[in-house]
Design a protein around this motif. Structure first.
Motif, PDB file in Angstrom:
ATOM      1  N   VAL A   1       0.821  -1.216   0.000  1.00 37.11           N
ATOM      2  CA  VAL A   1       0.000   0.000   0.000  1.00 37.11           C
ATOM      3  C   VAL A   1       0.852   1.262   0.000  1.00 37.11           C
ATOM      4  N   GLY A   2       2.013   1.200   0.672  1.00 38.14           N
ATOM      5  CA  GLY A   2       2.862   2.378   0.779  1.00 38.14           C
ATOM      6  C   GLY A   2       2.580   3.183   2.038  1.00 38.14           C
ATOM      7  N   TYR A   3       3.320   4.257   2.204  1.00 32.39           N
ATOM      8  CA  TYR A   3       3.198   5.123   3.379  1.00 32.39           C
ATOM      9  C   TYR A   3       2.524   6.437   2.970  1.00 32.39           C
ATOM     10  N   PRO A   4       1.944   7.159   3.965  1.00 33.74           N
ATOM     11  CA  PRO A   4       1.877   6.851   5.394  1.00 33.74           C
ATOM     12  C   PRO A   4       0.782   5.833   5.708  1.00 33.74           C
TER      13      PRO A   4
ATOM     14  N   THR B   1       7.573   6.199   7.393  1.00 37.46           N
ATOM     15  CA  THR B   1       8.745   5.557   6.794  1.00 37.46           C
ATOM     16  C   THR B   1       8.902   4.159   7.368  1.00 37.46           C
ATOM     17  N   GLU B   2       9.799   3.396   6.769  1.00 41.33           N
ATOM     18  CA  GLU B   2      10.092   2.061   7.281  1.00 41.33           C
ATOM     19  C   GLU B   2      10.647   2.127   8.694  1.00 41.33           C
ATOM     20  N   ALA B   3      11.460   3.140   8.977  1.00 40.13           N
ATOM     21  CA  ALA B   3      12.007   3.293  10.332  1.00 40.13           C
ATOM     22  C   ALA B   3      10.896   3.579  11.341  1.00 40.13           C
ATOM     23  N   ASP B   4       9.947   4.445  10.945  1.00 37.30           N
ATOM     24  CA  ASP B   4       8.790   4.712  11.823  1.00 37.30           C
ATOM     25  C   ASP B   4       8.016   3.432  12.104  1.00 37.30           C
ATOM     26  N   LEU B   5       7.863   2.613  11.076  1.00 45.04           N
ATOM     27  CA  LEU B   5       7.114   1.371  11.223  1.00 45.04           C
ATOM     28  C   LEU B   5       7.776   0.456  12.239  1.00 45.04           C
ATOM     29  N   GLU B   6       9.068   0.310  12.158  1.00 44.65           N
ATOM     30  CA  GLU B   6       9.774  -0.570  13.095  1.00 44.65           C
ATOM     31  C   GLU B   6       9.666  -0.036  14.518  1.00 44.65           C
ATOM     32  N   GLN B   7       9.728   1.274  14.665  1.00 46.08           N
ATOM     33  CA  GLN B   7       9.594   1.869  15.996  1.00 46.08           C
ATOM     34  C   GLN B   7       8.196   1.638  16.562  1.00 46.08           C
ATOM     35  N   ALA B   8       7.169   1.776  15.721  1.00 44.29           N
ATOM     36  CA  ALA B   8       5.790   1.552  16.170  1.00 44.29           C
ATOM     37  C   ALA B   8       5.566   0.102  16.559  1.00 44.29           C
ATOM     38  N   LEU B   9       6.084  -0.823  15.773  1.00 43.45           N
ATOM     39  CA  LEU B   9       5.925  -2.243  16.082  1.00 43.45           C
ATOM     40  C   LEU B   9       6.601  -2.578  17.411  1.00 43.45           C
ATOM     41  N   ALA B  10       7.768  -1.984  17.655  1.00 48.82           N
ATOM     42  CA  ALA B  10       8.463  -2.222  18.918  1.00 48.82           C
ATOM     43  C   ALA B  10       7.658  -1.678  20.096  1.00 48.82           C
ATOM     44  N   ALA B  11       6.975  -0.542  19.887  1.00 46.61           N
ATOM     45  CA  ALA B  11       6.185   0.060  20.966  1.00 46.61           C
ATOM     46  C   ALA B  11       4.984  -0.803  21.338  1.00 46.61           C
ATOM     47  N   PHE B  12       4.383  -1.496  20.354  1.00 44.73           N
ATOM     48  CA  PHE B  12       3.262  -2.387  20.667  1.00 44.73           C
ATOM     49  C   PHE B  12       3.732  -3.548  21.540  1.00 44.73           C
ATOM     50  N   GLY B  13       4.917  -4.092  21.245  1.00 42.38           N
ATOM     51  CA  GLY B  13       5.460  -5.180  22.050  1.00 42.38           C
ATOM     52  C   GLY B  13       4.583  -6.412  22.034  1.00 42.38           C
ATOM     53  N   SER B  14       4.678  -7.207  23.078  1.00 43.63           N
ATOM     54  CA  SER B  14       3.943  -8.474  23.152  1.00 43.63           C
ATOM     55  C   SER B  14       2.539  -8.314  23.708  1.00 43.63           C
ATOM     56  N   SER B  15       2.202  -7.093  24.191  1.00 37.05           N
ATOM     57  CA  SER B  15       0.884  -6.893  24.807  1.00 37.05           C
ATOM     58  C   SER B  15      -0.233  -6.834  23.773  1.00 37.05           C
ATOM     59  N   VAL B  16       0.098  -6.541  22.507  1.00 41.61           N
ATOM     60  CA  VAL B  16      -0.891  -6.462  21.433  1.00 41.61           C
ATOM     61  C   VAL B  16      -0.655  -7.608  20.465  1.00 41.61           C
TER      62      VAL B  16
END
Length: 406
Positions: free
Chosen positions: A145-148, A167-182
């Motif tokens: 789909v692309g960003y944002p 960006t791809e970097a933003d995506l990785e940061q967001a995924l890390a923030a969700f962690g295992s709780s989501v």
């Protein structure tokens, strides 16, 4: 008519639904998590019966309580008005044979990816989206789909835990923030445009009462920036055609596509370069005191209109559209404890006749985080016959009033 109402005590405006049902002639059976002795005398006077439970989202416990009530009286309806309660209430309805919003409809109005898929199948324009159960699925969607993009927990409400990634970097940061709780994430295309919402009362699948609000700025930006004093404003120009006619047609299509019968609804939309795009819907009233704004701006009691639809099968009140009405959130300049205010006297002098009400916590009150929402700290609600003038006044309030904290 005997109506079971879920959680009549908290938050505070829940009592208005109970009051309206009682005034409409219903016998209200309250089920909630608050001990009975904590209910005030007025609320008790509107309730014919009250039962405390450990959790109103525990469907087994709620089913057992409702079945006990059914052995005492015929239960005509079971109603819930808070987002997290809507799906459990639907499960209990189907188990106990009580009419109302179905599990399928409640699920589609709660699970955003499933909702959008159902709407696209019905030919309704909405953002590209998916439900992802792994980081690799999120990355695959981003590649396609692309960003944002917008990421949020699959059952998230409002802007809670929502992230925009560019960006791809933003995506990785967001995924890390969700962690295992989501464990499941709703991912969707970011839609550029002005953001607003459309609230209705439906009766037997038809919109019989409606209102529309505009956000300034959009919710995601408002909930991420302390310096912004965000507003949402209910328009009294909804009968003026153009965008609003298109919005109304879209809203009725959504109601039909999701099988909504007699219910309050809260729909979000965007309008921008791609035209009018549907965002999401809740099979419930809007939050943050929105019905109070509608009532003040339209010379009606929206809670009573909702109750009349349930109890009598009709809505006799019609909105006057006499005033636009809005709220502005006033954020403390930092987290801590409120130390005082500046600019309030000037605002009262200029606009006192147009102020509906205000919430100004006493000095010493602990602050709430910005992301807690429009009514988390201080706020002022106002109305005016001219929408543009109300917008100007609310902007002036935001620029003039400061909430100080230490």
């Amino acid at each position: 008519m005997n109506i079971v109402f879920v959680e009549p005590h908290f938050p505070r405006n829940q009592r208005e639904f109970v009051r309206a049902l009682a005034e409409a002639g219903a016998h209200v059976l309250g089920v909630g998590e608050t001990p009975a002795e904590y209910l005030d005398e007025q609320l008790r006077s509107w309730l014919g019966h009250y039962k405390q439970v450990r959790s109103v989202t525990d469907t087994d416990e709620m089913t057992a309580v409702v079945r006990r009530l059914q052995r005492l009286v015929w239960v005509d309806r079971l109603e819930a008005t808070i987002e997290a309660h809507v799906l459990p209430a639907a499960v209990v309805r189907e188990r106990t044979g009580i009419p109302g919003t179905s599990v399928r409809t409640a699920w589609l109005c709660r699970d955003k990816p499933s909702m959008k898929e159902a709407l696209r199948e019905a030919g309704i324009r909405t953002a590209a989206s998916t439900a992802a159960d792994s980081a690799s699925q999120v990355r695959s969607f981003a590649d396609r789909v692309g960003y944002p993009l917008i990421l949020k927990p699959r059952e998230g409400a409002g802007a809670a835990s929502t992230s925009r990634v560019d960006t791809e970097a933003d995506l990785e940061q967001a995924l890390a923030a969700f962690g295992s709780s989501v464990t499941s994430i709703a991912v969707e295309e970011f839609i550029e445009g002005h953001e607003g919402f459309y609230d209705t009362l439906t009766l037997d699948g038809h919109v019989v009462l409606d209102f529309s609000c505009h956000y300034y700025p959009g919710v995601l930006e408002a909930m991420r920036n302390r310096w912004i004093s965000p507003q949402y404003v209910s328009t009294n120009r909804i009968d003026g055609g153009g965008l609003y006619d298109e919005m109304r047609r879209l809203g009725q299509q959504v109601v039909e596509a999701l099988g909504i019968e007699t219910s309050a609804t809260h729909m979000e939309w965007f309008h921008g370069p791609k035209g009018l795009i549907f965002s999401e819907i809740g099979a419930r009233p809007p939050g943050v005191g929105c019905w109070d704004l509608y009532s003040n701006g339209n010379d009606i009691d929206v809670y009573r209109a909702w109750a009349d639809a349930l109890v009598h099968g009709h809505v006799g009140q019609r909105p006057s559209r006499s005033h636009a009405a809005g709220i502005i959130a006033l954020r403390p300049d930092r987290d801590g404890r409120i130390s005082g205010y500046s600019g309030l006297d000037d605002i009262q002098h200029r606009y006192g006749q147009w102020v509906i009400d205000a919430h100004l916590p006493e000095p010493g009150t602990g602050t709430q985080p910005v992301e807690a929402g429009y009514m988390a700290n201080a706020w002022i609600r106002m109305r005016h016959p001219d929408y543009d003038e109300l917008r100007r006044m609310l902007d002036d309030v935001g620029q003039s009033v400061q909430v100080h904290a230490h």
